[in-house]
Design a protein around this motif. Structure first.
Motif, PDB file in Angstrom:
ATOM      1  N   ASP A 130      44.293  43.455  62.444  1.00  6.14           N
ATOM      2  CA  ASP A 130      43.816  42.118  62.106  1.00  6.14           C
ATOM      3  C   ASP A 130      42.602  42.175  61.186  1.00  6.14           C
ATOM      4  N   ILE A 131      41.716  43.153  61.403  1.00  8.02           N
ATOM      5  CA  ILE A 131      40.557  43.292  60.523  1.00  8.02           C
ATOM      6  C   ILE A 131      41.014  43.621  59.103  1.00  8.02           C
ATOM      7  N   ARG A 132      41.999  44.499  58.974  1.00  2.00           N
ATOM      8  CA  ARG A 132      42.525  44.811  57.645  1.00  2.00           C
ATOM      9  C   ARG A 132      43.056  43.548  56.975  1.00  2.00           C
ATOM     10  N   GLN A 133      43.787  42.756  57.739  1.00  2.00           N
ATOM     11  CA  GLN A 133      44.359  41.531  57.183  1.00  2.00           C
ATOM     12  C   GLN A 133      43.266  40.541  56.795  1.00  2.00           C
ATOM     13  N   TRP A 134      42.285  40.359  57.681  1.00  2.00           N
ATOM     14  CA  TRP A 134      41.228  39.382  57.396  1.00  2.00           C
ATOM     15  C   TRP A 134      40.390  39.798  56.194  1.00  2.00           C
ATOM     16  N   LEU A 135      40.031  41.071  56.114  1.00  2.00           N
ATOM     17  CA  LEU A 135      39.230  41.521  54.977  1.00  2.00           C
ATOM     18  C   LEU A 135      40.000  41.353  53.672  1.00  2.00           C
ATOM     19  N   HIS A 136      41.299  41.602  53.723  1.00  4.91           N
ATOM     20  CA  HIS A 136      42.122  41.397  52.526  1.00  4.91           C
ATOM     21  C   HIS A 136      42.129  39.922  52.131  1.00  4.91           C
ATOM     22  N   GLU A 137      42.289  39.043  53.115  1.00  3.97           N
ATOM     23  CA  GLU A 137      42.368  37.614  52.825  1.00  3.97           C
ATOM     24  C   GLU A 137      41.025  37.025  52.402  1.00  3.97           C
ATOM     25  N   LEU A 138      39.937  37.711  52.725  1.00  5.39           N
ATOM     26  CA  LEU A 138      38.618  37.233  52.308  1.00  5.39           C
ATOM     27  C   LEU A 138      38.331  37.523  50.839  1.00  5.39           C
ATOM     28  N   ASN A 139      39.214  38.300  50.194  1.00  3.89           N
ATOM     29  CA  ASN A 139      39.099  38.583  48.757  1.00  3.89           C
ATOM     30  C   ASN A 139      37.738  39.164  48.382  1.00  3.89           C
ATOM     31  N   LEU A 140      37.290  40.128  49.167  1.00  2.95           N
ATOM     32  CA  LEU A 140      35.992  40.734  48.885  1.00  2.95           C
ATOM     33  C   LEU A 140      35.969  41.435  47.535  1.00  2.95           C
ATOM     34  N   ALA A 141      37.128  41.898  47.080  1.00  2.00           N
ATOM     35  CA  ALA A 141      37.182  42.595  45.797  1.00  2.00           C
ATOM     36  C   ALA A 141      36.774  41.696  44.640  1.00  2.00           C
ATOM     37  N   THR A 142      36.880  40.390  44.817  1.00  2.00           N
ATOM     38  CA  THR A 142      36.501  39.444  43.759  1.00  2.00           C
ATOM     39  C   THR A 142      35.127  38.834  44.016  1.00  2.00           C
ATOM     40  N   ARG A 143      34.417  39.346  45.032  1.00  2.00           N
ATOM     41  CA  ARG A 143      33.118  38.775  45.400  1.00  2.00           C
ATOM     42  C   ARG A 143      32.081  39.893  45.437  1.00  2.00           C
ATOM     43  N   PRO A 144      31.508  40.230  44.298  1.00  2.00           N
ATOM     44  CA  PRO A 144      30.556  41.345  44.227  1.00  2.00           C
ATOM     45  C   PRO A 144      29.374  41.148  45.174  1.00  2.00           C
ATOM     46  N   ASP A 145      28.913  42.256  45.737  1.00  2.00           N
ATOM     47  CA  ASP A 145      27.735  42.273  46.605  1.00  2.00           C
ATOM     48  C   ASP A 145      27.885  41.387  47.836  1.00  2.00           C
TER      49      ASP A 145
END
Length: 467
Positions: A224-239
């Motif tokens: 679930d953590i993997r899924q949530w982190l993916h859905e949070l789109n951290l890769a497009t949100r620097p820092d």
């Protein structure tokens, strides 16, 4: 590294977290493993044994080696009469005693207590309530009357004037009165992942809208953590996403950790999370403590603070050798009612370069630095003093045949957390004492108590020397 080795280069990677007006922290199993609670695999192993599914530990571990522990937990649940009580028994074995917060709990609690309610988001994947206990103590220490609330469901919200700890997988305290909903088995995770908008993801999303998220003591293992982190789109949100990764959590040697560092950084960077690598959980805890001071004009990194203390002590070698040896001899008189006449007392100091140095003993004077023994620091140091500084907690050990002499059979070591100029308190020394009989023959509680008091006094002396 140990906490006393953290340098500015490492801490600068957390600069966006230190600069943020609001920040969130997510603690994983590593935080509580440092407090003596089982990690994921150990918990699943114990569940299989206690449920009667598999009788012996060796077979249970072999059974788990090739499959997801959450699936193995299904087998244990199917055989359990009272599932939650079985989990509680596995999580808090009688040998643990009363669980106490570890370094990461205390560091996060200190960070939160130093700010207003709502400025530090608190998340955990753990069932225990150790972060709540640590936070309540920290609030009491600063004179705050704010409350602390453990949340495990969408509607279970804290009052506006209380800190809220979001238990993303539910909670199950050591006391049966502290029983909530938990996510543990494969079916639990599957059910949670199937929800279109779980409260856990919504809360993480809300936290990220206010500031960065710092993960510590966790891995990328839970589905679930993997899924949530993916859905949070951290890769497009620097820092926005950061993780403190401790070598201790991987069970790797220093050499092995060096070999996989680039892979670890790249692995987390692929999902938009900046990895900051440290050696021990206590290093990660100290890094969190440093956040509140990182922007101070007179700030000095732990490595500089510890190194300056060590250099200053070496600069007055002869006089401090006499003074400290005499003081250790006086200290030993307070331990002799507990240990008897045949005991020793030693002061070890961090050198700020990855080692701890046997600086002074009650029964001898060293004439020069070349006579001082230097040993590595860390949770897996072969020396108890090195382990003690690496873990920043009092340790008691029977000495193995390889490490013991004919005289000393057991040792207790306590960290000295000194208040050095330029930053928050820092574990920078260890006070150890040895006895001629095993721990089983000692009044260990009394030994712990006296040595802890003495370690606090030495922390004060070292703080004064550093002024």
């Amino acid at each position: 590294m140990s906490a006393a080795e953290l340098d500015l280069v490492t801490l600068e990677r957390l600069r966006p977290v230190a600069d943020a007006a609001q920040v969130s922290v997510l603690l994983g199993a590593g935080a509580s493993a440092a407090a003596g609670l089982p990690d994921w695999n150990s918990l699943a192993t114990k569940l299989l044994q206690l449920s009667g599914t598999i009788d012996d530990e060796e077979t249970a571990r072999a059974f788990l080696a090739g499959q997801d522990p959450s699936l193995a937990a299904e087998a244990a649940k199917a055989a359990a009469d009272d599932w939650l009580e079985l989990v509680r028994e596995a999580l808090y074995p009688p040998s643990l005693g009363e669980a106490e917060p570890a370094a990461l709990h205390l560091a996060v609690a200190s960070l939160a207590a130093g700010r207003l309610v709502g400025e530090v988001g608190l998340f955990t994947l753990n069932f225990d309530l150790l972060i709540e206990w640590a936070l309540q103590d920290a609030l009491d220490e600063v004179g705050s009357d704010a409350g602390v609330h453990a949340r495990d469901t969408e509607d279970d919200r804290a009052p506006r004037d209380a800190f809220e700890v979001h238990h993303l997988h539910g909670y199950l305290g050591q006391d049966p009165v502290d029983t909530g909903e938990i996510v543990l088995t494969l079916s639990d995770f599957t059910k949670l992942s199937a929800q279109s908008s779980p409260w856990q993801r919504a809360e993480l999303q809300s936290a990220l809208s206010r500031g960065p998220l710092l993960l510590a003591g966790t891995s990328y293992r839970d589905s679930d953590i993997r899924q949530w982190l993916h859905e949070l789109n951290l890769a497009t949100r620097p820092d926005k996403g950061f993780i403190l990764l401790a070598r201790e959590s991987f069970g790797l040697s220093r050499h092995q950790f060096d070999l996989v560092k680039d892979a670890l950084v790249a692995q987390w960077a692929s999902i938009g999370v900046s990895a900051v690598l440290v050696q021990d959980y206590s290093d990660a805890a100290q890094a969190i403590r440093e956040l509140s001071a990182l922007n101070d004009v007179d700030y000095l990194a732990p490595k500089v603070r510890a190194g300056a203390l060590w250099d200053g002590i070496q600069g007055d070698f002869e006089q401090l050798q006499r003074e400290h040896s005499d003081q250790l001899a006086r200290d030993l008189t307070r331990l002799r009612p507990v240990l008897g006449d045949d005991a020793n007392m030693t002061l070890w100091l961090a050198d700020g370069a990855g080692h701890i140095v046997r600086w002074s003993s009650h029964d001898r004077l060293y004439r020069g630095a070349e006579q001082l023994r230097t040993v590595p620091v860390g949770h897996d140091s072969p020396w108890i003093a090195g382990q003690c500084l690496g873990r920043s907690e009092i340790l008691a050990r029977n000495l193995s045949e390889a490490m013991s002499t004919r005289r000393w059979q057991s040792v207790v070591a306590a960290p000295c957390v000194a208040d050095l100029p330029g930053g928050p308190p820092l574990p920078t020394a260890v006070l150890s004492s040895a006895a001629t009989s095993p721990l089983e023959n000692q009044d260990l509680d009394a030994w712990h108590q006296v040595l802890t008091e003495l370690a606090e006094e030495w922390a004060g002396r070292l703080s004064t020397l550093a002024e």
